[in-house]
Design a protein around this motif. Structure first.
Motif, PDB file in Angstrom:
ATOM      1  N   SER A   1      86.590   4.790  70.883  1.00 48.07           N
ATOM      2  CA  SER A   1      86.752   6.244  70.829  1.00 48.07           C
ATOM      3  C   SER A   1      85.461   6.944  70.409  1.00 48.07           C
ATOM      4  CB  SER A   1      87.883   6.594  69.850  1.00 48.07           C
ATOM      5  OG  SER A   1      88.017   7.980  69.717  1.00 48.07           O
TER       6      SER A   1
ATOM      7  N   SER B   1      82.399   8.762  73.143  1.00 49.43           N
ATOM      8  CA  SER B   1      82.035  10.187  73.182  1.00 49.43           C
ATOM      9  C   SER B   1      80.525  10.392  73.138  1.00 49.43           C
ATOM     10  CB  SER B   1      82.689  10.928  72.016  1.00 49.43           C
ATOM     11  OG  SER B   1      82.163  10.470  70.775  1.00 49.43           O
TER      12      SER B   1
ATOM     13  N   HIS C   1      92.488   6.760  81.564  1.00 51.31           N
ATOM     14  CA  HIS C   1      93.563   7.521  80.931  1.00 51.31           C
ATOM     15  C   HIS C   1      94.891   6.777  80.988  1.00 51.31           C
ATOM     16  CE1 HIS C   1      94.075   8.708  85.174  1.00 51.31           C
ATOM     17  NE2 HIS C   1      95.338   8.941  84.866  1.00 51.31           N
TER      18      HIS C   1
ATOM     19  N   GLN D   1      94.755   4.196  78.191  1.00 51.75           N
ATOM     20  CA  GLN D   1      94.917   4.799  76.868  1.00 51.75           C
ATOM     21  C   GLN D   1      96.374   5.140  76.564  1.00 51.75           C
ATOM     22  OE1 GLN D   1      92.090   7.842  77.723  1.00 51.75           O
ATOM     23  NE2 GLN D   1      90.404   6.816  76.662  1.00 51.75           N
TER      24      GLN D   1
ATOM     25  N   GLN E   1      93.577  11.256  74.215  1.00 54.25           N
ATOM     26  CA  GLN E   1      92.562  11.075  75.243  1.00 54.25           C
ATOM     27  C   GLN E   1      93.199  10.812  76.605  1.00 54.25           C
ATOM     28  OE1 GLN E   1      90.372   7.860  73.376  1.00 54.25           O
ATOM     29  NE2 GLN E   1      88.762   9.253  72.717  1.00 54.25           N
TER      30      GLN E   1
END
Length: 257
Positions: free
Chosen positions: A41, A45, A107, A110, A253
């Motif tokens: 995570s 970023s 995605h 996640q 996320q």
């Protein structure tokens, strides 16, 4: 700097990566897991998902080795024998699923990881504990191993289902820390081999991963000192809170919030 970070990112970005690794080490030392989740995570970023996955591989390998060996070789061997089915199934699934890194949308990954973890942590914290027998049913052990190995290969995050499983077994905190170190340590070796093969860990990303190792180890040392000062109840609560936060962040996320 070009070898350490993609796109010639600044020294400030590198310091940000070090801060992520330090935090991940502290949390891992306290509760025995969550380093991959925090690093995926946090680093993601800053440097993007592929470099984040590469960056966590060597720090995870080194910290898991320290965690596993903290109580000596006898504890390591006992853990391997006790969880041999879990380890074998998870190892095979991790190798196979590592090839999905470039196939499965991030995605989706996640959400698949985050949803069951949030549900488990919330149920535990709200007073609806899931308890498994000791030893647990074989189908449960195999199912959790398939899940942990499967998501571990393509995401680098195999801790949540494993720690949820150990928590449901009501494992004492010192034993749980070592068991997690052994299980994750063997998984880290498999992850290293899998992603040398997949190309995620390569000449360009290897120095970046190496640079995060010392910082992660310092964080781990700090976390161990905190762990040694808390009791079983506090350890369990801290474990569940970390699970809830990590799972919630993955859901955020994955759902694009």
């Amino acid at each position: 700097m070009d070898l350490l970070l993609p796109d010639s990112l600044t020294m400030l970005a590198l310091l940000g990566c070090f801060a992520v690794a330090l935090l991940a080490g502290v949390v891992k030392g306290m509760v025995g897991f969550a380093m991959p989740m925090i690093m995926v995570s946090g680093l993601g970023s800053i440097v993007g998902p592929d470099w984040a996955l590469a960056g966590l591989i060597l720090p995870t390998l080194c910290t898991n080795g320290w965690q596993a060996m903290r109580a000596g070789w006898r504890g390591v061997w006992d853990a391997v024998v006790r969880f041999r089915v879990f380890l074998a199934v998870a190892f095979v699934m991790l190798i196979l699923s590592a090839q999905l890194v470039s196939v499965l949308p991030p995605h989706v990954m996640q959400v698949l990881i985050g949803l069951p973890i949030v549900a488990f942590a919330l149920s535990q914290l709200l007073g609806y504990p899931l308890r498994l027998g000791s030893p647990p049913p074989r189908r449960v052990e195999v199912g959790v191993a398939l899940l942990a190995g499967g998501i571990g290969g393509f995401s680098g995050v195999w801790g949540p289902p494993t720690v949820a499983y150990l928590t449901a077994l009501e494992t004492p905190k010192r034993e749980q820390i070592q068991l997690q170190g052994v299980i994750y340590g063997l998984g880290s070796v498999a992850l290293l081999g899998a992603h040398v093969g997949s190309g995620v860990l390569r000449a360009q990303t290897l120095p970046f991963s190496l640079s995060l190792v010392p910082v992660a180890l310092v964080g781990m040392w700090i976390g161990f000192r905190v762990h040694d000062r808390i009791d079983q109840v506090m350890f369990r609560r801290a474990t569940l809170v970390v699970l809830l936060v990590a799972g919630g962040n993955l859901l955020r996320q994955g759902l694009g919030f």
